[in-house]
Design a protein around this motif. Structure first.
Motif, short mmCIF file in Angstrom:
data_model
loop_
_atom_site.label_atom_id
_atom_site.label_comp_id
_atom_site.label_asym_id
_atom_site.label_seq_id
_atom_site.Cartn_x
_atom_site.Cartn_y
_atom_site.Cartn_z
N ARG A 165 0.85 -1.19 0.00
CA ARG A 165 0.00 0.00 0.00
C ARG A 165 0.89 1.24 0.00
N ARG A 166 0.30 2.34 -0.42
CA ARG A 166 1.03 3.61 -0.38
C ARG A 166 0.05 4.72 -0.04
N GLN A 167 0.47 5.62 0.83
CA GLN A 167 -0.39 6.72 1.25
C GLN A 167 0.08 8.04 0.64
N ALA A 168 -0.85 9.00 0.61
CA ALA A 168 -0.52 10.33 0.12
C ALA A 168 -1.42 11.35 0.80
N ASP A 190 6.52 7.27 1.07
CA ASP A 190 7.51 6.39 0.46
C ASP A 190 6.84 5.14 -0.10
N ALA A 191 7.43 4.59 -1.14
CA ALA A 191 6.94 3.33 -1.70
C ALA A 191 7.13 2.22 -0.66
N PRO A 192 6.26 1.21 -0.65
CA PRO A 192 6.41 0.12 0.31
C PRO A 192 7.72 -0.63 0.10
N ALA A 193 8.20 -1.25 1.17
CA ALA A 193 9.42 -2.04 1.08
C ALA A 193 9.17 -3.27 0.22
N ALA A 194 10.25 -3.91 -0.19
CA ALA A 194 10.14 -5.09 -1.04
C ALA A 194 9.18 -6.11 -0.40
N GLY A 195 8.27 -6.62 -1.20
CA GLY A 195 7.29 -7.58 -0.69
C GLY A 195 6.02 -6.92 -0.18
N GLY A 196 6.09 -5.64 0.10
CA GLY A 196 4.90 -4.89 0.50
C GLY A 196 4.51 -5.01 1.96
N ARG A 218 8.12 5.25 9.14
CA ARG A 218 8.82 4.76 7.97
C ARG A 218 8.66 3.25 7.80
N THR A 219 9.11 2.76 6.65
CA THR A 219 9.02 1.33 6.39
C THR A 219 9.91 0.51 7.33
N ASP A 220 10.93 1.16 7.92
CA ASP A 220 11.79 0.44 8.87
C ASP A 220 11.25 0.48 10.30
N GLY A 221 10.07 1.09 10.48
CA GLY A 221 9.44 1.13 11.80
C GLY A 221 9.75 2.39 12.60
N GLY A 222 10.71 3.17 12.17
CA GLY A 222 11.05 4.39 12.88
C GLY A 222 10.10 5.52 12.52
N SER A 223 10.08 6.55 13.38
CA SER A 223 9.21 7.70 13.16
C SER A 223 10.04 8.96 12.97
N GLU A 224 9.53 9.90 12.20
CA GLU A 224 10.19 11.17 12.01
C GLU A 224 9.18 12.22 11.56
#
Length: 240
Positions: A165-168, A190-196, A218-224
């Motif tokens: 999925r991707r949000q905007a 950001d585009a989803p990580a490999a595999g979605g 983020r896709t790595d689980g971190g926030s910013e």
């Protein structure tokens, strides 16, 4: 808010910069995630109730999806004084029709939401997970001396829950006739990580003057916290 060709929009940006004081730009407000659907009766909660967490232009309950949901905060000011300034707050977003929303990937750029989704096999959903719109006067005006009217910033998600999925964040304005809705270029996540399996989500967002601020996971689980400003008269955004 009236729009013509990209050339006229570029000229309008120059006029706004030169003629419209920054203090006239108004902040927006929206309720926390999990609040009732954003209908005319719930679209404009008080500041105390909120939580931090180019082509022609012509009105779903929000679908629940996996992952964090977004909310938004009031930043400054109040709605514009013209009769049209509050019209966008009457929008039934889960059943809105929005022109120029190309993010949803349809061959027809007019997206018709029903019960929060456009109904495609790979759906586009509006205000997923109980997210709410932000209302603010932050998109370029034409002419520069036109009555101040509010715009909206709404969260849209493309893709099925549990899949890629991707949000905007989508800036939305009233169209020329004051009834339809027109989307400007989106602020895409950001585009989803490999595999979605890992998806970037907007966990909160707000309008500050003419910029957009959001907290993202983020896709790595971190926030910013991320910030965007207008890059040109066509309404494109750049991160800064």
């Amino acid at each position: 808010m009236r729009y013509g060709t990209l050339t006229s929009m570029a000229l309008s940006l120059t006029m706004v910069t030169g003629c419209t004081p920054a203090t006239e730009r108004l902040g927006g407000d929206a309720a926390p995630a999990g609040s009732p659907r954003a209908s005319a009766s719930t679209a404009a909660p008080s500041a105390s109730s909120v939580a931090a967490t180019g082509s022609p232009r012509p009105s779903g309950s929000a679908s629940r999806t996996a992952g964090p949901t977004a909310s938004a905060t009031r930043t400054s000011g109040s709605s514009g004084s013209s009769g049209q300034s509050s019209a966008i707050r009457q929008t039934d977003w889960p059943n809105a029709t929005i022109t120029n929303l190309r993010f949803c990937g349809q061959s027809d750029d007019t997206v018709r939401f029903r019960d929060g989704s456009n109904g495609f096999d790979v759906p586009c959903t509006i205000l997923p997970g109980g997210a709410r719109p932000v209302y603010a006067e932050f998109v370029v005006e034409e002419p520069a001396n036109a009555p101040s009217t509010e715009d909206a910033l709404v969260l849209v998600e493309l893709g099925n829950p549990g899949a890629a999925r991707r949000q905007a964040l989508v800036p939305v304005q009233l169209s020329d006739n004051g009834r339809g809705l027109y989307a400007w270029p989106v602020i895409a996540g950001d585009a989803p990580a490999a595999g979605g399996a890992q998806v970037m989500t907007f966990t909160s967002y707000r309008v500050v003057g003419q910029t957009v601020e959001a907290t993202v996971r983020r896709t790595d689980g971190g926030s910013e916290t991320r910030r965007w400003r207008k890059a040109d008269g066509a309404g494109n955004w750049e991160r800064f």
